[in-house]
Design an enzyme around this catalytic site. Structure first.
Site, short mmCIF file in Angstrom:
data_model
loop_
_atom_site.label_atom_id
_atom_site.label_comp_id
_atom_site.label_asym_id
_atom_site.label_seq_id
_atom_site.Cartn_x
_atom_site.Cartn_y
_atom_site.Cartn_z
N ASP A 44 0.80 -0.97 -0.08
CA ASP A 44 0.20 0.02 0.08
C ASP A 44 0.83 1.06 0.13
O ASP A 44 0.17 2.29 -0.07
CB ASP A 44 -0.83 0.02 1.36
CG ASP A 44 -0.39 0.06 2.46
OD1 ASP A 44 0.88 -0.05 2.61
OD2 ASP A 44 -1.14 0.08 3.51
N SER A 45 2.25 1.05 0.06
CA SER A 45 3.32 2.15 -0.05
C SER A 45 2.76 2.81 -1.45
O SER A 45 3.41 4.03 -1.66
CB SER A 45 4.61 1.68 0.00
OG SER A 45 4.64 0.49 -0.76
N ASP A 83 -0.71 -6.25 0.20
CA ASP A 83 -1.08 -5.68 1.42
C ASP A 83 -2.36 -5.60 1.46
O ASP A 83 -3.15 -5.24 0.65
CB ASP A 83 -0.71 -4.18 1.81
CG ASP A 83 0.91 -4.06 2.23
OD1 ASP A 83 1.16 -5.03 3.10
OD2 ASP A 83 1.56 -2.92 1.99
N LYS A 112 -0.73 -9.78 3.55
CA LYS A 112 0.05 -8.97 4.68
C LYS A 112 -0.96 -8.10 5.30
O LYS A 112 -1.73 -7.09 4.61
CB LYS A 112 1.22 -8.02 4.14
CG LYS A 112 2.01 -7.53 5.32
CD LYS A 112 3.44 -6.95 4.99
CE LYS A 112 3.22 -5.70 4.22
NZ LYS A 112 2.95 -4.41 4.97
N GLU A 114 -0.91 -5.61 9.00
CA GLU A 114 -0.27 -4.78 10.09
C GLU A 114 -0.91 -5.00 11.54
O GLU A 114 -2.16 -5.26 11.58
CB GLU A 114 -0.23 -2.86 9.74
CG GLU A 114 0.41 -2.87 8.52
CD GLU A 114 0.60 -1.34 8.32
OE1 GLU A 114 0.11 -0.48 9.31
OE2 GLU A 114 0.94 -0.99 7.15
N GLU A 181 9.58 -3.36 10.90
CA GLU A 181 9.88 -2.24 10.20
C GLU A 181 10.51 -1.33 11.21
O GLU A 181 9.70 -1.04 12.39
CB GLU A 181 8.74 -1.78 9.56
CG GLU A 181 8.95 -0.18 8.99
CD GLU A 181 8.13 0.24 7.94
OE1 GLU A 181 8.26 1.33 7.21
OE2 GLU A 181 6.92 -0.58 7.70
#
Length: 261
Positions: A44-45, A83, A112, A114, A181
């Protein structure tokens, strides 16, 4: 277990490092695969490095599926991570399952998300239903407005213990990987040693089982890169030089070349 993931686990046991980069489209995925990269992350970057936003929060599930489909077409033997974007999994396991199914249908191998130990029930729910989950702890960009800035995590004893507990809980719940991270090198090394699943570091030192870099940082085409990223080439300058040469050629009637009748 997915054959590609089994190889990652075996490599962890044998001390063999793996390289991951982000990719958001077919051409970059093809380049990564041809270069021998082991995994590509449809991150999602893209909200920041592709669309120019200040954070990742505006990225939608539909956008992630769209970009995942492009990447899968060019990824070859790379393991494809995708993501779950902000707002698509936090309500609970069922919401996460529905969102993961969308990205799996788009071709992703690993999904993925978070969050720390609080996400363990969601990880377990998805894992029990055949979804390969990659957890992501430490600096979690989707919570940047909670942190106030993109800052290193786990820098004191209490927060370091929490991150170690998070990693253990997520591995126990069935996660296949965990991204670390922006955490201290020594903490990342401890977590990597303590859990059986592969760790993927970004700004977490050299002792994780794999590393991931944002493609645009690596190629030097990001407007701004984090301090832990390495720019392997100055891609922006190379592209500007090529474009300027094109402009000169057009102005001097050097392009296109004249053809003989």
């Amino acid at each position: 277990m997915h054959k590609k993931i089994a190889r990652w686990v075996q490599d962890k046991q044998n001390g063999i490092k793996r390289a991951v980069v982000t990719a958001y489209d077919y051409p970059l995925a093809c380049c990564a695969a041809a270069a021998g990269v082991h995994g590509v992350l449809v991150g999602d970057s893209l909200g920041m490095v592709v669309t120019g936003a200040d954070d990742t929060l505006g990225v939608t599930l539909e956008q992630m599926a769209y970009h995942t489909r492009m990447v899968v077409r060019g990824a070859g033997d790379c393991l494809v991570f995708a993501d779950l974007p902000f707002g698509t999994y936090e309500k609970g396991p069922e919401q996460a399952w529905d969102a993961a199914a969308t990205l799996l249908r788009a071709g992703a191998d690993v999904i993925k998300l978070e969050g720390g130990a609080e996400m363990a029930p969601t990880v377990a729910f998805c894992a029990e239903r055949g979804v390969n989950i990659c957890a992501h702890i430490g600096l979690t960009p989707q919570r940047v407005r909670q942190w106030g800035s993109f800052q290193q995590q786990g820098t004191d004893a209490d927060s370091a213990r929490r991150l170690q507990a998070d990693a253990g809980a997520l591995a126990e719940a069935g996660a296949r990987f965990v991204v670390l991270e922006a955490v201290p090198d020594a903490l990342a090394a401890d977590i990597t040693r303590d859990i059986a699943i592969p760790t993927i570091g970004i700004g977490a030192g050299p002792d994780t089982d794999a590393q991931v870099l944002v493609m645009h940082d690596l190629l030097g085409i990001s407007a701004k890169s984090p301090p832990f990223a390495r720019r392997y080439i100055e891609g922006s300058q190379i592209m500007r030089d090529a474009l300027a040469e094109y402009v000169r050629d057009v102005g001097n009637n050097g392009f296109p070349p004249r053809r003989k009748c």
